[in-house]
Design a protein around this motif. Structure first.
Motif, PDB file in Angstrom:
ATOM      1  N   GLN A  16      15.014 162.759 104.817  1.00  0.00           N
ATOM      2  CA  GLN A  16      16.335 163.410 104.756  1.00  0.00           C
ATOM      3  C   GLN A  16      17.265 162.796 103.703  1.00  0.00           C
ATOM      4  N   CYS A  17      16.670 162.333 102.634  1.00  0.00           N
ATOM      5  CA  CYS A  17      17.458 161.785 101.528  1.00  0.00           C
ATOM      6  C   CYS A  17      18.453 162.841 101.027  1.00  0.00           C
ATOM      7  N   THR A  18      19.648 162.424 100.679  1.00  0.00           N
ATOM      8  CA  THR A  18      20.697 163.372 100.262  1.00  0.00           C
ATOM      9  C   THR A  18      20.604 163.668  98.765  1.00  0.00           C
ATOM     10  N   ILE A  19      20.612 164.926  98.443  1.00  0.00           N
ATOM     11  CA  ILE A  19      20.643 165.374  97.051  1.00  0.00           C
ATOM     12  C   ILE A  19      21.993 166.040  96.832  1.00  0.00           C
ATOM     13  N   LYS A  20      22.747 165.575  95.884  1.00  0.00           N
ATOM     14  CA  LYS A  20      24.079 166.132  95.658  1.00  0.00           C
ATOM     15  C   LYS A  20      24.001 167.305  94.682  1.00  0.00           C
ATOM     16  N   VAL A  21      24.436 168.432  95.158  1.00  0.00           N
ATOM     17  CA  VAL A  21      24.359 169.661  94.374  1.00  0.00           C
ATOM     18  C   VAL A  21      25.764 170.158  94.087  1.00  0.00           C
ATOM     19  N   ARG A  22      26.104 170.225  92.811  1.00  0.00           N
ATOM     20  CA  ARG A  22      27.411 170.797  92.476  1.00  0.00           C
ATOM     21  C   ARG A  22      27.202 172.238  92.056  1.00  0.00           C
ATOM     22  N   MET A  23      27.960 173.102  92.715  1.00  0.00           N
ATOM     23  CA  MET A  23      27.710 174.534  92.514  1.00  0.00           C
ATOM     24  C   MET A  23      28.923 175.229  91.923  1.00  0.00           C
ATOM     25  N   VAL A  24      28.652 176.369  91.330  1.00  0.00           N
ATOM     26  CA  VAL A  24      29.715 177.294  90.920  1.00  0.00           C
ATOM     27  C   VAL A  24      29.477 178.539  91.765  1.00  0.00           C
ATOM     28  N   GLN A  25      30.510 178.963  92.486  1.00  0.00           N
ATOM     29  CA  GLN A  25      30.350 180.167  93.320  1.00  0.00           C
ATOM     30  C   GLN A  25      30.163 181.362  92.385  1.00  0.00           C
ATOM     31  N   TRP A  26      28.973 181.860  92.330  1.00  0.00           N
ATOM     32  CA  TRP A  26      28.686 182.924  91.367  1.00  0.00           C
ATOM     33  C   TRP A  26      27.608 183.856  91.929  1.00  0.00           C
ATOM     34  N   PRO A  27      28.022 184.883  92.637  1.00  0.00           N
ATOM     35  CA  PRO A  27      27.049 185.814  93.198  1.00  0.00           C
ATOM     36  C   PRO A  27      26.206 186.466  92.110  1.00  0.00           C
ATOM     37  N   PRO A  28      24.948 186.759  92.350  1.00  0.00           N
ATOM     38  CA  PRO A  28      24.224 186.578  93.603  1.00  0.00           C
ATOM     39  C   PRO A  28      23.530 185.224  93.699  1.00  0.00           C
ATOM     40  N   PHE A  29      23.899 184.284  92.853  1.00  0.00           N
ATOM     41  CA  PHE A  29      23.196 182.998  92.828  1.00  0.00           C
ATOM     42  C   PHE A  29      23.736 182.063  93.897  1.00  0.00           C
ATOM     43  N   VAL A  30      25.055 182.019  93.991  1.00  0.00           N
ATOM     44  CA  VAL A  30      25.710 181.219  95.033  1.00  0.00           C
ATOM     45  C   VAL A  30      26.802 182.098  95.640  1.00  0.00           C
ATOM     46  N   ILE A  31      26.705 182.350  96.933  1.00  0.00           N
ATOM     47  CA  ILE A  31      27.655 183.276  97.552  1.00  0.00           C
ATOM     48  C   ILE A  31      28.386 182.580  98.699  1.00  0.00           C
ATOM     49  N   ASN A  32      29.676 182.323  98.493  1.00  0.00           N
ATOM     50  CA  ASN A  32      30.559 181.819  99.555  1.00  0.00           C
ATOM     51  C   ASN A  32      29.983 180.647 100.349  1.00  0.00           C
ATOM     52  N   VAL A  33      29.483 179.671  99.669  1.00  0.00           N
ATOM     53  CA  VAL A  33      28.984 178.481 100.368  1.00  0.00           C
ATOM     54  C   VAL A  33      30.158 177.512 100.499  1.00  0.00           C
ATOM     55  N   ALA A  57      14.571 171.848 100.302  1.00  0.00           N
ATOM     56  CA  ALA A  57      15.012 170.799 101.224  1.00  0.00           C
ATOM     57  C   ALA A  57      14.119 170.752 102.463  1.00  0.00           C
ATOM     58  N   GLU A  58      13.827 171.926 102.983  1.00  0.00           N
ATOM     59  CA  GLU A  58      12.988 172.010 104.174  1.00  0.00           C
ATOM     60  C   GLU A  58      11.584 171.479 103.871  1.00  0.00           C
ATOM     61  N   PHE A  59      11.104 171.829 102.700  1.00  0.00           N
ATOM     62  CA  PHE A  59       9.755 171.468 102.288  1.00  0.00           C
ATOM     63  C   PHE A  59       9.593 169.977 102.038  1.00  0.00           C
ATOM     64  N   ALA A  60      10.559 169.448 101.307  1.00  0.00           N
ATOM     65  CA  ALA A  60      10.426 168.061 100.854  1.00  0.00           C
ATOM     66  C   ALA A  60      11.100 167.077 101.800  1.00  0.00           C
ATOM     67  N   ASN A  61      11.650 167.603 102.895  1.00  0.00           N
ATOM     68  CA  ASN A  61      12.329 166.757 103.869  1.00  0.00           C
ATOM     69  C   ASN A  61      13.487 165.970 103.252  1.00  0.00           C
ATOM     70  N   VAL A  62      14.287 166.696 102.483  1.00  0.00           N
ATOM     71  CA  VAL A  62      15.532 166.124 101.965  1.00  0.00           C
ATOM     72  C   VAL A  62      16.655 167.014 102.489  1.00  0.00           C
ATOM     73  N   ARG A  63      17.914 166.632 102.210  1.00  0.00           N
ATOM     74  CA  ARG A  63      18.986 167.554 102.547  1.00  0.00           C
ATOM     75  C   ARG A  63      19.920 167.673 101.353  1.00  0.00           C
ATOM     76  N   MET A  64      20.331 168.893 101.138  1.00  0.00           N
ATOM     77  CA  MET A  64      21.195 169.190 100.004  1.00  0.00           C
ATOM     78  C   MET A  64      22.641 169.128 100.464  1.00  0.00           C
ATOM     79  N   PHE A  65      23.464 168.463  99.657  1.00  0.00           N
ATOM     80  CA  PHE A  65      24.896 168.457  99.922  1.00  0.00           C
ATOM     81  C   PHE A  65      25.564 169.347  98.876  1.00  0.00           C
TER      82      PHE A  65
END
Ligand SMILES: *[C@@H]1O[C@H](CO)[C@@H](O)[C@H](O)[C@H]1NC(C)=O
Ligand SMILES: *[C@@H]1O[C@H](CO)[C@@H](O)[C@H](O)[C@H]1NC(C)=O
Length: 245
Positions: A16-33, A57-65
């Protein structure tokens, strides 16, 4: 899914290692997260890129922030003079591990970052053939019209019968019903006949048929030519379902 390709590099257990993900809300790629949320079971409603990272994340047993900047749409860029701006700058400084939100690969960005092209979404173009079909040529009745066909048949029978009935002073050819019918049929098709009628009464009906058949044959040939020349086309693929099919 069964093979672990790089065991030293990618061990099975990330705990469950944390991976930091910085996103830009941009549908349909990132929607209201929501800002500061964690990866969960993949759900399509959160956008393509979030879904993929949830899956990873599910596959590699990590978690995305997942978090985003205070500046909206802060993609950033890499310039020729070495300046890096926006979210890419955070990535470059290793404050974040991943930047998402419909990033395009450019040559300058490739010199600084690894880009994972998961789907050439905006460059994927389907070229599909148009189906050619002569839909009008399905039957003779459709070219001529059913009414014209019935009228022609009716007129043919009337003229044949009348010519036969009034042919007392004409050639025996016209006095017999079968040869008379054969003669009128030839006239209907616009062919020449060997024996022209000599009595006025028969000539009257035959002339009627000649005039009628001239118009019908002309009209029929015109329609046939235009139908053959006019190939009607239909777009074979017009919806997303068609493409998927
Ligand atoms: C999102 O959360 C981070 C902290 O996790 C914070 O620094 C940032 O300002 C927040 N962004 C917005 C737009 O509130
Ligand atoms: C680098 O180039 C960008 C855009 O051309 C410009 O905005 C920036 O000021 C430049 N930086 C330096 C250090 O020259």
């Amino acid at each position: 899914t069964k093979v672990n390709w790089y065991p030293p590099k990618i061990p099975n257990r990330f705990n469950q290692c944390t991976i930091k993900v910085r996103m830009v809300q941009w549908p349909p790629f990132v929607i209201n997260v929501p800002n500061g949320s964690w990866s969960g079971p993949p759900r399509s409603s959160r956008g393509i890129e979030i879904s993929l990272l949830d899956l990873v994340a599910e596959f590699a047993n990590v978690r995305m922030f997942y978090h985003h900047d205070q500046v909206p749409d802060n993609w950033g860029n890499v310039y020729g003079n070495g300046t890096i701006t926006g979210n890419l700058k955070y990535l470059y400084q290793e404050i974040d591990d991943i930047a998402i939100g419909a990033y395009a690969i450019s040559m300058k960005r490739c010199l600084v970052f690894d880009a994972v092209s998961y789907h050439k979404h905006e460059k994927l173009i389907f070229y599909v053939p148009f189906q050619t079909l002569n839909s009008k040529l399905t039957s003779l009745g459709e070219i001529m019209g059913f009414g014209a066909l019935v009228l022609t048949l009716f007129l043919y029978l009337v003229v044949t019968t009348m010519s036969w009935l009034v042919s007392r002073h004409d050639y025996t050819h016209y006095q017999k019903f079968d040869t008379c019918a054969f003669e009128t049929y030839q006239i209907l098709l616009g062919l020449s006949v060997s024996l022209q009628p000599r009595s006025t009464k028969v000539r009257f009906f035959i002339a009627m048929l000649i005039i009628y058949s001239f118009y019908v044959v002309t009209a029929y040939q015109t329609l046939l030519t235009s139908t053959l020349a006019n190939a009607s086309t239909k777009q074979e693929i017009s919806t997303i379902e068609d493409i998927l099919d």
